[in-house]
Design a protein around this motif. Sequence first.
Motif, PDB file in Angstrom:
ATOM      1  N   GLY B  37      41.467 -26.876  -7.042  1.00 17.09           N
ATOM      2  CA  GLY B  37      40.749 -27.875  -6.264  1.00 17.09           C
ATOM      3  C   GLY B  37      41.039 -27.818  -4.770  1.00 17.09           C
ATOM      4  N   GLU B  38      41.878 -26.855  -4.367  1.00 13.66           N
ATOM      5  CA  GLU B  38      42.172 -26.742  -2.941  1.00 13.66           C
ATOM      6  C   GLU B  38      41.020 -26.089  -2.179  1.00 13.66           C
ATOM      7  OE1 GLU B  38      46.522 -26.217  -1.086  1.00 13.66           O
ATOM      8  OE2 GLU B  38      46.100 -24.831  -2.724  1.00 13.66           O
ATOM      9  N   PHE B  39      40.793 -26.557  -0.960  1.00 17.59           N
ATOM     10  CA  PHE B  39      39.815 -25.930  -0.065  1.00 17.59           C
ATOM     11  C   PHE B  39      40.636 -25.336   1.073  1.00 17.59           C
ATOM     12  CE2 PHE B  39      35.775 -26.860   2.680  1.00 17.59           C
ATOM     13  CZ  PHE B  39      35.608 -25.494   2.852  1.00 17.59           C
ATOM     14  N   LEU B  40      40.732 -24.021   1.061  1.00 12.56           N
ATOM     15  CA  LEU B  40      41.706 -23.351   1.897  1.00 12.56           C
ATOM     16  C   LEU B  40      41.003 -22.406   2.858  1.00 12.56           C
ATOM     17  CD1 LEU B  40      44.919 -21.849   0.474  1.00 12.56           C
ATOM     18  CD2 LEU B  40      43.399 -20.355   1.750  1.00 12.56           C
ATOM     19  N   SER B  41      41.425 -22.390   4.112  1.00  9.84           N
ATOM     20  CA  SER B  41      40.831 -21.411   5.021  1.00  9.84           C
ATOM     21  C   SER B  41      41.878 -20.415   5.485  1.00  9.84           C
ATOM     22  CB  SER B  41      40.157 -22.108   6.197  1.00  9.84           C
ATOM     23  OG  SER B  41      41.078 -22.933   6.860  1.00  9.84           O
ATOM     24  N   LEU B  42      41.431 -19.209   5.653  1.00  9.96           N
ATOM     25  CA  LEU B  42      42.296 -18.090   5.994  1.00  9.96           C
ATOM     26  C   LEU B  42      41.879 -17.692   7.399  1.00  9.96           C
ATOM     27  CD1 LEU B  42      44.311 -16.660   4.114  1.00  9.96           C
ATOM     28  CD2 LEU B  42      42.531 -15.010   3.587  1.00  9.96           C
ATOM     29  N   ILE B  43      42.774 -17.916   8.389  1.00 12.55           N
ATOM     30  CA  ILE B  43      42.365 -17.610   9.763  1.00 12.55           C
ATOM     31  C   ILE B  43      43.297 -16.596  10.397  1.00 12.55           C
ATOM     32  CG2 ILE B  43      41.250 -19.853  10.131  1.00 12.55           C
ATOM     33  CD1 ILE B  43      43.769 -20.631  11.769  1.00 12.55           C
ATOM     34  N   PHE B  97      26.828 -12.216   5.105  1.00 13.13           N
ATOM     35  CA  PHE B  97      25.402 -12.005   4.852  1.00 13.13           C
ATOM     36  C   PHE B  97      25.138 -12.368   3.395  1.00 13.13           C
ATOM     37  CE2 PHE B  97      26.783  -9.233   8.201  1.00 13.13           C
ATOM     38  CZ  PHE B  97      25.871  -9.549   9.202  1.00 13.13           C
ATOM     39  N   HIS B  98      23.931 -12.774   3.143  1.00 13.47           N
ATOM     40  CA  HIS B  98      23.673 -13.337   1.814  1.00 13.47           C
ATOM     41  C   HIS B  98      23.786 -12.311   0.694  1.00 13.47           C
ATOM     42  CE1 HIS B  98      19.662 -11.527   1.725  1.00 13.47           C
ATOM     43  NE2 HIS B  98      19.582 -11.841   3.016  1.00 13.47           N
ATOM     44  N   PHE B  99      23.462 -11.026   0.997  1.00 13.37           N
ATOM     45  CA  PHE B  99      23.541  -9.963  -0.020  1.00 13.37           C
ATOM     46  C   PHE B  99      22.777 -10.298  -1.285  1.00 13.37           C
ATOM     47  CE2 PHE B  99      27.687  -8.276   1.896  1.00 13.37           C
ATOM     48  CZ  PHE B  99      27.033  -7.234   2.504  1.00 13.37           C
ATOM     49  N   LEU B 100      21.634 -10.922  -1.142  1.00  8.96           N
ATOM     50  CA  LEU B 100      20.799 -11.135  -2.326  1.00  8.96           C
ATOM     51  C   LEU B 100      19.997  -9.858  -2.566  1.00  8.96           C
ATOM     52  CD1 LEU B 100      19.555 -14.709  -1.450  1.00  8.96           C
ATOM     53  CD2 LEU B 100      21.234 -14.101  -3.188  1.00  8.96           C
ATOM     54  N   ILE B 169      37.708 -19.587  -8.837  1.00 13.72           N
ATOM     55  CA  ILE B 169      37.826 -19.631  -7.378  1.00 13.72           C
ATOM     56  C   ILE B 169      36.530 -19.130  -6.751  1.00 13.72           C
ATOM     57  CG2 ILE B 169      39.139 -18.845  -5.362  1.00 13.72           C
ATOM     58  CD1 ILE B 169      41.425 -18.158  -7.161  1.00 13.72           C
ATOM     59  N   ILE B 170      36.145 -19.758  -5.632  1.00 14.95           N
ATOM     60  CA  ILE B 170      35.082 -19.168  -4.817  1.00 14.95           C
ATOM     61  C   ILE B 170      35.740 -18.565  -3.597  1.00 14.95           C
ATOM     62  CG2 ILE B 170      33.164 -19.720  -3.274  1.00 14.95           C
ATOM     63  CD1 ILE B 170      32.066 -21.524  -5.321  1.00 14.95           C
ATOM     64  N   MET B 171      35.393 -17.325  -3.296  1.00 12.18           N
ATOM     65  CA  MET B 171      35.955 -16.678  -2.122  1.00 12.18           C
ATOM     66  C   MET B 171      34.840 -16.459  -1.126  1.00 12.18           C
ATOM     67  SD  MET B 171      38.734 -14.054  -3.609  1.00 12.18           S
ATOM     68  CE  MET B 171      40.000 -14.643  -4.752  1.00 12.18           C
ATOM     69  N   GLY B 172      35.102 -16.860   0.134  1.00 14.70           N
ATOM     70  CA  GLY B 172      34.083 -16.698   1.163  1.00 14.70           C
ATOM     71  C   GLY B 172      34.614 -15.831   2.287  1.00 14.70           C
ATOM     72  N   ASP B 173      33.820 -14.834   2.670  1.00 12.91           N
ATOM     73  CA  ASP B 173      34.198 -14.006   3.812  1.00 12.91           C
ATOM     74  C   ASP B 173      33.264 -14.383   4.960  1.00 12.91           C
ATOM     75  OD1 ASP B 173      35.155 -12.148   5.528  1.00 12.91           O
ATOM     76  OD2 ASP B 173      34.316 -10.407   4.494  1.00 12.91           O
ATOM     77  N   GLU B 174      33.752 -15.224   5.862  1.00 15.47           N
ATOM     78  CA  GLU B 174      32.944 -15.742   6.964  1.00 15.47           C
ATOM     79  C   GLU B 174      31.640 -16.334   6.422  1.00 15.47           C
ATOM     80  OE1 GLU B 174      33.987 -15.591  10.104  1.00 15.47           O
ATOM     81  OE2 GLU B 174      35.165 -13.764  10.406  1.00 15.47           O
ATOM     82  N   PRO B 175      31.710 -17.267   5.489  1.00 17.65           N
ATOM     83  CA  PRO B 175      30.487 -17.742   4.843  1.00 17.65           C
ATOM     84  C   PRO B 175      29.519 -18.406   5.819  1.00 17.65           C
ATOM     85  CG  PRO B 175      32.338 -19.139   4.247  1.00 17.65           C
ATOM     86  CD  PRO B 175      32.905 -17.968   4.971  1.00 17.65           C
ATOM     87  N   THR B 176      30.023 -18.869   6.955  1.00 17.65           N
ATOM     88  CA  THR B 176      29.125 -19.509   7.919  1.00 17.65           C
ATOM     89  C   THR B 176      28.957 -18.640   9.165  1.00 17.65           C
ATOM     90  OG1 THR B 176      30.961 -20.704   8.938  1.00 17.65           O
ATOM     91  CG2 THR B 176      29.793 -21.828   7.154  1.00 17.65           C
ATOM     92  N   GLY B 177      29.516 -17.436   9.101  1.00 13.79           N
ATOM     93  CA  GLY B 177      29.571 -16.575  10.294  1.00 13.79           C
ATOM     94  C   GLY B 177      28.210 -16.208  10.853  1.00 13.79           C
ATOM     95  N   ILE B 203      38.529 -20.397  -1.248  1.00 15.01           N
ATOM     96  CA  ILE B 203      39.256 -19.752  -0.158  1.00 15.01           C
ATOM     97  C   ILE B 203      38.204 -19.166   0.764  1.00 15.01           C
ATOM     98  CG2 ILE B 203      41.026 -18.079   0.480  1.00 15.01           C
ATOM     99  CD1 ILE B 203      41.633 -17.718  -2.461  1.00 15.01           C
ATOM    100  N   ALA B 204      38.289 -19.482   2.061  1.00 19.81           N
ATOM    101  CA  ALA B 204      37.298 -18.929   2.972  1.00 19.81           C
ATOM    102  C   ALA B 204      37.977 -18.318   4.179  1.00 19.81           C
ATOM    103  CB  ALA B 204      36.330 -20.017   3.409  1.00 19.81           C
ATOM    104  N   VAL B 205      37.620 -17.071   4.441  1.00 20.51           N
ATOM    105  CA  VAL B 205      38.070 -16.443   5.689  1.00 20.51           C
ATOM    106  C   VAL B 205      37.136 -16.930   6.779  1.00 20.51           C
ATOM    107  CG1 VAL B 205      38.095 -14.274   6.967  1.00 20.51           C
ATOM    108  CG2 VAL B 205      39.110 -14.388   4.694  1.00 20.51           C
ATOM    109  N   THR B 206      37.688 -17.373   7.898  1.00 20.33           N
ATOM    110  CA  THR B 206      36.798 -17.823   8.972  1.00 20.33           C
ATOM    111  C   THR B 206      37.456 -17.593  10.321  1.00 20.33           C
ATOM    112  OG1 THR B 206      35.503 -19.679   9.810  1.00 20.33           O
ATOM    113  CG2 THR B 206      37.661 -20.202   8.864  1.00 20.33           C
ATOM    114  N   HIS B 207      36.680 -17.468  11.359  1.00 22.40           N
ATOM    115  CA  HIS B 207      37.257 -17.480  12.697  1.00 22.40           C
ATOM    116  C   HIS B 207      36.765 -18.724  13.450  1.00 22.40           C
ATOM    117  CE1 HIS B 207      33.452 -15.198  13.227  1.00 22.40           C
ATOM    118  NE2 HIS B 207      33.338 -16.012  14.247  1.00 22.40           N
TER     119      HIS B 207
END
Lengths: 419, 231
Positions: B37-43, B97-100, B169-177, B203-207
């Motif tokens: 249940g954690e919402f974690l960002s990796l910066i 990028f959405h990668f659909l 887990i959901i992993m995001g790589d710059e999901p809003t980038g 877990i989301a990587v973000t800058h």
Amino acid sequence: MTQYTLASQIAFVHLMSRKKQTFIAALGVTFGISVFIAMIGMMNGINNLLEDLTLSATPHIHMYRDIQRREPSVMQRLLGNTPLIEVHHERPKNEQKKLRNALTMLDYIRKDPDVYGASPLLTAQVFYQYGQHEIGGTIAGVDILEEHKLFGIGDKLIGGNLYDVLTTDNGIIIGSGLAETMQVNVGDKINVTTVTGTRVLLRIVGIVQMGIGAIDNSRSYSTLHTAQRLLQKDKSFITDINIKLRDLYKAKDKSHLYSNLFGYKAEDWETANASILVSFTLRNTITYSVSVALLIVAGFGIYNILNMTIYEKMRDIAILKATGFSGGDVKAIFMIQALSLGLGGAIAGLLVGLLMSYGISKIPFEAKGVINLTSLPMSFSPLYYAIGLVFGLLTTAAAGYLPSRKAGKIDPVEIIRGK
Amino acid sequence: MKEENDIVLRCSSIVKYFTTPVKFKALNNISFTIQRGEFLSLIGKSGSGKSTLLYVLSTMDTDYEGTLEINNTLLTGKTLNQLSDFRNEHIGFVFQFHFLLPEFSCLKNVMLPALKLGKKSEKEVEHDAYEKLRLLGVADQALKTANTLSGGQQQRVAIARALINNPTIIMGDEPTGNLDKTNSDIVFGIFRELTADYGQTIIAVTHDQDFAQRTDRIIELSDGELLTSNR
């Protein structure tokens, strides 16, 4: 939903999204297979025609006295092989060419359940007198009814009547080429000289066309009796026995058996027609190599298009892998594309090939000297259609394998991070 | 937010080298745990190793030292096929990028991972996919292909795809980038809602400092070292 139905769903969406490329890739296979079908049909048509021609005219087993057969001299038989005795330039002794006890042998052979029929033969070397000219040839003294049963000689008459040879004194059935050269017809009489100098007047009661020029230009048929009289021989004088079997592929075994049993040379049709059989093999080899070359070209087309697709779809492959599709799943997606191209292309190729074969079989092709040929002979054997299908699938599977494996090995991290 | 001692991810002493162009230590002795249940960002700055760490955690990168456990399953040393199956069931991805897949409808894109999992019939999967699309407010776009949608809609469809198998887990790589402020806020809102209301771990990587500040926990990397792991 099983793994492969999902993979094939994705594969078909891929194929459908590039209709033009898909069409062209499949067209390559279609072309290769259709040419294969048309070529093999033609080659086999020719092969079958030649086989029919030769087999209808040749016995399965031909038994005769072989003058090549050397018997050891009396001294050699006594002393064994020693360097003390040496005979230079040995010649065969003056022996009659006839088969001893030929009639008993005939009876014996005819009782064999594998034997369809056995026909005695006496060949006389003769000169046909045509004015001042002499035409070399032979007269085959045969049991005309048995000969008809074995070789269908009655069906090959183009003039006269088969049974007249039995009822007419000194009647012969003359080869069609010979009749044409000498400008004779049924009812005419011709003079024939034997090699020993006897001259006989014979009456033509029929004209036969076997379809093989060399035979039609030189051979005539008569009864055994007429031939024996021509050669001034007795009623048991027979030089050859021709045998037809129910199963022609037993010829080799049977010929060995008869050869050992009777002590005469028995030659099976495969040995006698070795050169024709070689030409069959050659034609088939040519057909297969041309088709394989065409299919390899088609295979390269598929290889290229799949490779291109994989470069285009790199990102899609990466995301499929990220969401849990394994390397094997991705490989399956592209293999299914290759195989569908192969299957579609091959089936279309079979249909086009069938149409081409049909077209070729309708092309007028007049051939003189060969039996009633008005169009090219064509074989429509389903076996070659099956081979064509398997060929097409194998080539595309081979062409698809490397690109598919490459797609399966794509590292998703590299693609996704490589942005 | 759930506070019980329920660890969904544990990595210990992760070390990773890049060998090209020269041997280079990208990650140095990284250890931490993440609770359900954690919402974690990796910066971290560019080149700090944050994305590298995420891909190690994602199981797609297997070339590392140390151990990785998700959902009490040791993943280090498993075969690629086992990892594929594991990702399919337990990890959802959202990229910059959405990668659909461009040939498929949005609905089908969302359905694919579930069809691969093969635990439900196609009908049930379709029903689930509609549910996820509705949750993200893009159900009306379901039958369109991805490239006819706006960037924000595409990213929401991608999130729906990440959710379809109810991953651990959901992993995001710059999901809003790649999104503008409005759409970034929408996506953040969705993530927030997923963690708060559905107990989803993210877990989301973000800058994006602003994005990071609003998450439950920030892990900061610098030159491959773990700087902070504050709550």
